[in-house]
Design a protein around this motif. Structure first.
Motif, PDB file in Angstrom:
ATOM      1  N   LEU A  67      -0.046   3.534  -1.553  1.00 39.23           N
ATOM      2  CA  LEU A  67      -1.357   2.876  -1.648  1.00 39.23           C
ATOM      3  C   LEU A  67      -1.891   2.519  -0.265  1.00 39.23           C
ATOM      4  O   LEU A  67      -3.097   2.626  -0.002  1.00 39.23           O
ATOM      5  CB  LEU A  67      -1.256   1.636  -2.538  1.00 39.23           C
ATOM      6  CG  LEU A  67      -1.104   1.940  -4.029  1.00 39.23           C
ATOM      7  CD1 LEU A  67      -0.596   0.725  -4.795  1.00 39.23           C
ATOM      8  CD2 LEU A  67      -2.447   2.406  -4.633  1.00 39.23           C
ATOM      9  N   ARG A  70      -3.364   5.625   1.238  1.00 36.16           N
ATOM     10  CA  ARG A  70      -4.691   5.923   0.685  1.00 36.16           C
ATOM     11  C   ARG A  70      -5.741   4.969   1.263  1.00 36.16           C
ATOM     12  O   ARG A  70      -6.870   5.387   1.550  1.00 36.16           O
ATOM     13  CB  ARG A  70      -4.658   5.830  -0.839  1.00 36.16           C
ATOM     14  CG  ARG A  70      -3.965   7.041  -1.478  1.00 36.16           C
ATOM     15  CD  ARG A  70      -3.698   6.819  -2.958  1.00 36.16           C
ATOM     16  NE  ARG A  70      -4.938   6.558  -3.693  1.00 36.16           N
ATOM     17  CZ  ARG A  70      -4.965   6.109  -4.948  1.00 36.16           C
ATOM     18  NH1 ARG A  70      -3.818   5.854  -5.586  1.00 36.16           N
ATOM     19  NH2 ARG A  70      -6.108   5.904  -5.556  1.00 36.16           N
ATOM     20  N   ALA A  85      -4.436  -4.951   5.432  1.00 30.26           N
ATOM     21  CA  ALA A  85      -3.224  -5.576   4.903  1.00 30.26           C
ATOM     22  C   ALA A  85      -3.380  -5.739   3.399  1.00 30.26           C
ATOM     23  O   ALA A  85      -4.441  -6.160   2.930  1.00 30.26           O
ATOM     24  CB  ALA A  85      -2.996  -6.930   5.559  1.00 30.26           C
ATOM     25  N   ALA A  87      -1.638  -7.359   0.005  1.00 29.67           N
ATOM     26  CA  ALA A  87      -0.675  -8.434  -0.257  1.00 29.67           C
ATOM     27  C   ALA A  87      -0.039  -8.330  -1.637  1.00 29.67           C
ATOM     28  O   ALA A  87      -0.686  -7.915  -2.616  1.00 29.67           O
ATOM     29  CB  ALA A  87      -1.386  -9.784  -0.140  1.00 29.67           C
TER      30      ALA A  87
ATOM     31  N   THR D  20     -16.944   3.804  -3.454  1.00 27.05           N
ATOM     32  CA  THR D  20     -16.883   5.212  -3.857  1.00 27.05           C
ATOM     33  C   THR D  20     -15.941   5.298  -5.029  1.00 27.05           C
ATOM     34  O   THR D  20     -15.161   4.362  -5.285  1.00 27.05           O
ATOM     35  CB  THR D  20     -16.325   6.077  -2.711  1.00 27.05           C
ATOM     36  OG1 THR D  20     -14.987   5.629  -2.420  1.00 27.05           O
ATOM     37  CG2 THR D  20     -17.183   5.959  -1.451  1.00 27.05           C
ATOM     38  N   GLU D  22     -13.336   6.980  -5.132  1.00 27.72           N
ATOM     39  CA  GLU D  22     -11.972   6.919  -4.589  1.00 27.72           C
ATOM     40  C   GLU D  22     -11.557   5.466  -4.349  1.00 27.72           C
ATOM     41  O   GLU D  22     -10.416   5.088  -4.601  1.00 27.72           O
ATOM     42  CB  GLU D  22     -11.888   7.700  -3.259  1.00 27.72           C
ATOM     43  CG  GLU D  22     -11.998   9.205  -3.395  1.00 27.72           C
ATOM     44  CD  GLU D  22     -13.444   9.686  -3.594  1.00 27.72           C
ATOM     45  OE1 GLU D  22     -14.371   8.846  -3.446  1.00 27.72           O
ATOM     46  OE2 GLU D  22     -13.639  10.861  -3.923  1.00 27.72           O
ATOM     47  N   LEU D  23     -12.506   4.652  -3.844  1.00 26.61           N
ATOM     48  CA  LEU D  23     -12.162   3.245  -3.591  1.00 26.61           C
ATOM     49  C   LEU D  23     -11.880   2.543  -4.913  1.00 26.61           C
ATOM     50  O   LEU D  23     -10.913   1.779  -5.030  1.00 26.61           O
ATOM     51  CB  LEU D  23     -13.314   2.534  -2.863  1.00 26.61           C
ATOM     52  CG  LEU D  23     -12.949   1.111  -2.405  1.00 26.61           C
ATOM     53  CD1 LEU D  23     -12.079   1.146  -1.158  1.00 26.61           C
ATOM     54  CD2 LEU D  23     -14.184   0.250  -2.146  1.00 26.61           C
ATOM     55  N   ASP D  25     -10.791   3.851  -7.567  1.00 23.45           N
ATOM     56  CA  ASP D  25      -9.496   4.333  -8.021  1.00 23.45           C
ATOM     57  C   ASP D  25      -8.355   3.628  -7.262  1.00 23.45           C
ATOM     58  O   ASP D  25      -7.339   3.233  -7.842  1.00 23.45           O
ATOM     59  CB  ASP D  25      -9.429   5.844  -7.803  1.00 23.45           C
ATOM     60  CG  ASP D  25      -8.226   6.461  -8.487  1.00 23.45           C
ATOM     61  OD1 ASP D  25      -8.039   6.198  -9.697  1.00 23.45           O
ATOM     62  OD2 ASP D  25      -7.455   7.162  -7.802  1.00 23.45           O
ATOM     63  N   LEU D  26      -8.575   3.464  -5.960  1.00 26.43           N
ATOM     64  CA  LEU D  26      -7.568   2.750  -5.151  1.00 26.43           C
ATOM     65  C   LEU D  26      -7.385   1.323  -5.673  1.00 26.43           C
ATOM     66  O   LEU D  26      -6.250   0.840  -5.821  1.00 26.43           O
ATOM     67  CB  LEU D  26      -8.019   2.717  -3.686  1.00 26.43           C
ATOM     68  CG  LEU D  26      -7.136   1.933  -2.711  1.00 26.43           C
ATOM     69  CD1 LEU D  26      -5.764   2.585  -2.550  1.00 26.43           C
ATOM     70  CD2 LEU D  26      -7.811   1.785  -1.351  1.00 26.43           C
ATOM     71  N   GLY D  29      -5.316   1.145  -8.579  1.00 29.45           N
ATOM     72  CA  GLY D  29      -3.918   1.287  -8.151  1.00 29.45           C
ATOM     73  C   GLY D  29      -3.351  -0.054  -7.681  1.00 29.45           C
ATOM     74  O   GLY D  29      -2.217  -0.414  -8.001  1.00 29.45           O
ATOM     75  N   PHE D  30      -4.136  -0.786  -6.900  1.00 28.88           N
ATOM     76  CA  PHE D  30      -3.695  -2.111  -6.452  1.00 28.88           C
ATOM     77  C   PHE D  30      -3.401  -3.002  -7.652  1.00 28.88           C
ATOM     78  O   PHE D  30      -2.355  -3.661  -7.729  1.00 28.88           O
ATOM     79  CB  PHE D  30      -4.787  -2.778  -5.604  1.00 28.88           C
ATOM     80  CG  PHE D  30      -4.941  -2.211  -4.215  1.00 28.88           C
ATOM     81  CD1 PHE D  30      -3.905  -1.523  -3.588  1.00 28.88           C
ATOM     82  CD2 PHE D  30      -6.142  -2.366  -3.518  1.00 28.88           C
ATOM     83  CE1 PHE D  30      -4.061  -1.009  -2.292  1.00 28.88           C
ATOM     84  CE2 PHE D  30      -6.297  -1.871  -2.232  1.00 28.88           C
ATOM     85  CZ  PHE D  30      -5.257  -1.187  -1.619  1.00 28.88           C
ATOM     86  N   ALA D  33      -0.238  -2.156  -9.388  1.00 35.14           N
ATOM     87  CA  ALA D  33       0.949  -2.462  -8.581  1.00 35.14           C
ATOM     88  C   ALA D  33       1.049  -3.937  -8.216  1.00 35.14           C
ATOM     89  O   ALA D  33       1.958  -4.327  -7.472  1.00 35.14           O
ATOM     90  CB  ALA D  33       0.943  -1.606  -7.306  1.00 35.14           C
ATOM     91  N   LEU D  35      -1.118  -5.889  -6.414  1.00 38.88           N
ATOM     92  CA  LEU D  35      -1.428  -6.029  -4.993  1.00 38.88           C
ATOM     93  C   LEU D  35      -2.880  -6.468  -4.825  1.00 38.88           C
ATOM     94  O   LEU D  35      -3.731  -6.150  -5.661  1.00 38.88           O
ATOM     95  CB  LEU D  35      -1.233  -4.686  -4.271  1.00 38.88           C
ATOM     96  CG  LEU D  35       0.173  -4.090  -4.294  1.00 38.88           C
ATOM     97  CD1 LEU D  35       0.164  -2.682  -3.701  1.00 38.88           C
ATOM     98  CD2 LEU D  35       1.127  -4.985  -3.503  1.00 38.88           C
ATOM     99  N   PRO D  37      -5.820  -6.705  -1.604  1.00 37.26           N
ATOM    100  CA  PRO D  37      -6.062  -6.469  -0.177  1.00 37.26           C
ATOM    101  C   PRO D  37      -6.674  -7.687   0.499  1.00 37.26           C
ATOM    102  O   PRO D  37      -7.501  -8.400  -0.091  1.00 37.26           O
ATOM    103  CB  PRO D  37      -7.042  -5.301  -0.165  1.00 37.26           C
ATOM    104  CG  PRO D  37      -7.729  -5.341  -1.486  1.00 37.26           C
ATOM    105  CD  PRO D  37      -6.766  -5.969  -2.467  1.00 37.26           C
TER     106      PRO D  37
END
Lengths: 378, 378, 378, 378
Positions: A67, A70, A85, A87, D20, D22-23, D25-26, D29-30, D33, D35, D37
């Motif tokens: 991740l 990406r 970063a 977290a 976007t 992709e963002l 989608d990211l 993912g966070f 998981a 997470l 940012p």
């Protein structure tokens, strides 16, 4: 925002006053006056022992790195966002970026040639490197190299920036006391210069901090004064590795050194105070000899661990996971932790499990709240 | 012993009461009652600034080694005399074996195969090695090697013995606070075992103390507790040398590090407290770049210096000497010291003057009596 | 002064090397080189436990006051001699004005209307008043009254003067660390103004220091900072008396409070550090219930006691004396002291023996040299 | 509870990465998981200076006492609920019983003859009495009287109970670090005995703690050891009042004493450490001379004030209230506070405004996070 968010329900329970119209009227009075009686909340607020709001949890390194990579493509690094970063968010802490109620842990990622701009803040921080190299953290204009196994403390209000001087991306973990300072509300943050100067882009093998403070038991007289945060800005892997190996070897020779059989443990200390390396954060490194299980141990306060090398099994309270290089896990307050390293074919010291740990212990020791307990027999 | 050693003379001086028969009769009364008036002694007892009973003096290493070697032939080492140690006697201190009013400095000498028996005492001690090797000091059963440039602190009440495992004699210097403890009267001394055990005759390259405590900024968690005396029992020359070289190199690069231009200075510190290495003794190492003269500096308390390498000129108050490897000299309280290293042909850092120093400074800092003064302009 | 005061005699004793011409020649070499071997002196310098150079001794108050009064007629007070102070000279300390190897104790005497001029010095001092009143000590321009039972600490480098505003002479005792500072050589002394200003001649009932710092557990926020010497300049007798009475009363009620049965003990402390009231001097006050004998107790370091009230018998090592109001006696290092108060007809708390004590204990505690021992059974 | 409470929204804002697919989608993912940012949260988590979650607020004493009295009729005191305590709930803290993010403040109420059962806990506590008397707090079996103006610290893990020996109800305020300990998770709680013994029902005028520790600058040698929490269990109003009056009088005479003109301030301190009276709580008392306005001052950390006497006007940030006896108000972190006392007809010191204050300052000073700022010009 309403001036009266208090809501109180009179409940028909043995430990509560009998529900009567008068009681319900009293409770309406409390609400209106912004008051809450202790007797309705004491069990939650004053438990017999810590019952953490956090839960034990493990994050796999592979997921984090994927991740982060990406993000490297999609998210720029620069003033405003400040750092790329990401977290850890403990699943019991309401979606906040808190690994534990007091500690922040994140993976940070820098692409080749990128710079993370200079800033400073009261939050105490550190970096720890589980793999890779090529980034220098520039602290008060002193470029500090970052390599596998290195620990870089970053006490509050030191100016710092990062730059990746290598041809490949690099990831590492950041640890901070962001949640703690958010709770107690003492944070200050300043933006620094957007660009580093030419000399700060140097890529020395050793920082100036290491040249002044990295000699065991020897203090530079010109710089002597007690500092709440360590002036030694990099604790090199070579030293940590040697210290751990020495402890296990002393044990094998029949001398004291380990904290329990097969379990070497060193603490990073501030050479100007001999105390914890950061005012609110303790950092330690464990080496568990292959085939060893550590005694379940608990303490007030919370920890985050990262597996540095080897593999094994970890249990925290009722949770249990297999772990390998890079994996991170959290140990909430007063939950017992036991570590079992994988037995290796050979009996060499190089086997076993290496674990980096950081915790909020100094908050507890300095305020008279520290307790620990070891289950002696298994 | 007489109960009345007091003798008082009425003197005809402007600062004294007029001499009359009544005054003389009063003084007889004082004597008989064991009393002494302040007005007759104040100038001596309460001077405007320290006027040391000691004087600056230098001993040449060659003389010391020669006499020590002759003692090696004539004086056995064993229980009773305890050590073949020969102390510097400051010429102004009445023949007592005191380098300064508070410090003992001696050359100790051990023949091949000899053992100095185990004992312990409240006096704080250290060894410093200006040449040779082959002796191990066994501290609390841990054999500690002694080599050129090594500094070995020995805090009060640690059991210790020495044995020479080499084929040649070895000499080194001992520093202790014997005169200070003699004055304040807090000394205890115990005899230990007459013979060391087989494992204590081992000649390891590193002591167990070094393996536990010799890694910069890393503390063994199993042994953590503040100790008044350092648990690190050997400060290796390699580390001291590197720390001094780093300071001079930082200076040349334009960064802070030295205490004044051309003058590198490190202090030996206790890794459990970050304070002075011994409760009553400060130990430091100076490197003066070749061709440099240090600013005259004075401080309360006294020091003993030994030249470790190089040559130069030293002035202390009105005294001045040429010094070379091994020479020892004393700096009494509040006398200004300036060091001039010999200019070498080359400009390399290896030139210059290396000096080991120990002093009674912790007594002054802990009791609120420390002062220092630098002559800024020359 | 000769450069070679060292004299060494080779002696034919079992613990010494065999006397041979070579040994005598070696000893001449030592003398010439200003060296003294440890093996000839170790028994004296490093005894198994402290053997004091001082001896136990008692001075009678009546003798002191009589001689002080005669000095009042014959010896003026003024700049130069500074104070009409007459010091106890321990009979074993060579006629020097030392009550013990580290402590100065003197009676000071001021005639009606006299002023002792202002000065300051690094020596730590205090006054204690066993009888009389009418003198004010002016410390940093703050007039501090002195009355029976009051204790006035005077930390190093505070300006101070005394003036007698009463119609009668007044005597009190001074305690200082003059011998200690003379030994370690850290003394500074400055003359102040010859005359006090009009406001400094005021005779307030309480000093400004007391008004700021004399309220139990309450610190003035505007003046808060740790001070090595107490900012509270007068500890009033009323408070000390009440604290002692409370301890004995608690004991009688069955609660802890006294240090041993019938023995109340308070320590004067610095309200900014909670440590000893002066950097080098501990001051305490004992009350021994009538008819009580305290357990023999010894400690490293020396003390001076003054009987404040009552009478009894005191034994120190092999010495023993009857004591009464005003008498002073010294307890050398490591000599056991036992106090026996006279049994009174009534059983009231007002009987018994009141003793003021001061000692050099902080030197020992701060430098890691303190030990004590109580003989539990009698 | 779900393992994935994280929700992230990609936002189209200048300080955020371009939205976007992709963002988005990211970000999924966070979430998966666990997470979060940093770049989406940094403004909230790391502000340029503290922005408190709490708000300034004032509670009127009359309202509190009325509701407490009604609780006295409806809510029994006993094991389980433990205390009839009713806490201030800051209107911005989500209905939790928190006066500030770290501090608990409550009115406690005890009917004639009632007993609040014994317990102990790690939470540090104190009582402060604005009116009434007749209750004794029994701490470690020592009955401590509570009267108007008294401050009673109660360090963590001391057993304590309360009993009302009077014929009338009594109210007082409790202060604790409950919210802080809830956040960092170090709490322990033990139930004690249900009934006090006969001697514990005594109603002495002074506690044993006061008899041992309540004499200024005098420590009972038998009880001497540094305690994180004060062993002095009651700071009597008479002493506090006198200390404040002395400061204002010194100011009037032209001497230092107050923290600013017309503003006397004392801090409650622990006599065994000279530090704050409790490990996590600072307690102080202000007296503002009538007609005085204090300079706006802010500091990191939060405070709760109670008006003890007089009346005036208080401004905290943008809020402002009239206050009178018993009223409580909170000052959140880094908000400027200014106090204006009502001008009285006479100019006597008895006019003005008396305020008790407690705060979480020791948390900040011990962890290196303390800052304060005074607006010097008005």
């Amino acid at each position: 925002m309403s001036d009266s968010p208090v809501t109180l329900t009179a409940e028909d329970r043995p430990d509560q006053p009998p529900v009567t119209p008068e009681l319900e009227d009293l409770y309406r009075g409390f609400e209106k006056a912004l008051l809450v009686p202790l007797w309705t909340r004491i069990g939650d607020l004053m438990p017999p022992h810590p019952r953490s709001k956090a839960r034990p949890y493990r994050w796999e390194w592979k997921t984090l790195v994927d991740l982060a990579a990406r993000s490297g493509d999609l998210v720029p690094v620069g003033r405003g966002g400040e750092r790329r970063a990401i977290a850890l968010a403990n699943p019991s802490l309401g979606g906040r970026p808190y690994a534990t109620p007091t500690l922040w842990a994140a993976i940070q990622y820098l692409m080749p040639g990128e710079n993370a701009p200079e800033h400073r803040h009261t939050q105490n921080a550190f970096r720890f490197v589980v793999e890779g190299e090529g980034v220098w953290t520039v602290v008060e204009r002193d470029p500090v190299p970052m390599r596998r196994g290195d620990f870089l403390p970053q006490a509050g209000m030191n100016w710092h920036a990062h730059h990746n001087a290598a041809g490949a991306p690099m990831a590492w973990i950041d640890g901070l006391d962001i949640p703690f300072q958010y709770d107690v509300e003492g944070q200050f943050f300043d933006f620094g210069r957007d660009e580093l100067t030419e000399p700060e882009h140097a890529t020395p093998d050793r920082s100036r901090a290491e040249r002044l403070w990295g000699h065991p038991g020897l203090a530079p007289v010109s710089r002597l004064r007690p500092n709440a945060g360590s002036p030694l800005l990099r604790y090199r892997w070579e030293d940590t590795d040697a210290a751990l190996a020495d402890q296990l070897e002393l044990e094998r020779e029949g001398y004291p050194g380990t904290v329990e059989p097969g379990h070497a443990l060193v603490r990073y200390t501030n050479p100007t105070t001999a105390q914890d390396v950061l005012p609110t954060i303790r950092a330690q490194f464990h080496r568990v000899r292959s085939g060893t299980q550590t005694a379940p141990r608990r303490e007030t306060g919370s920890s985050v661990y990262q597996v540095f090398d080897g593999s094994g099994r970890v249990s925290v309270g009722d949770a249990s996971w297999s772990v390998q290089r890079g994996d991170l896990f959290v140990v909430p307050s007063w939950m017992p932790l036991s570590i079992t390293s994988e037995a290796s074919a050979s009996d060499s010291d190089s086997g076993g499990l290496d674990l980096f740990q950081f915790s909020d212990t100094p908050i507890f020791t300095k305020l008279g709240l520290y307790r620990s307990q070891v289950e002696e027999t298994r």
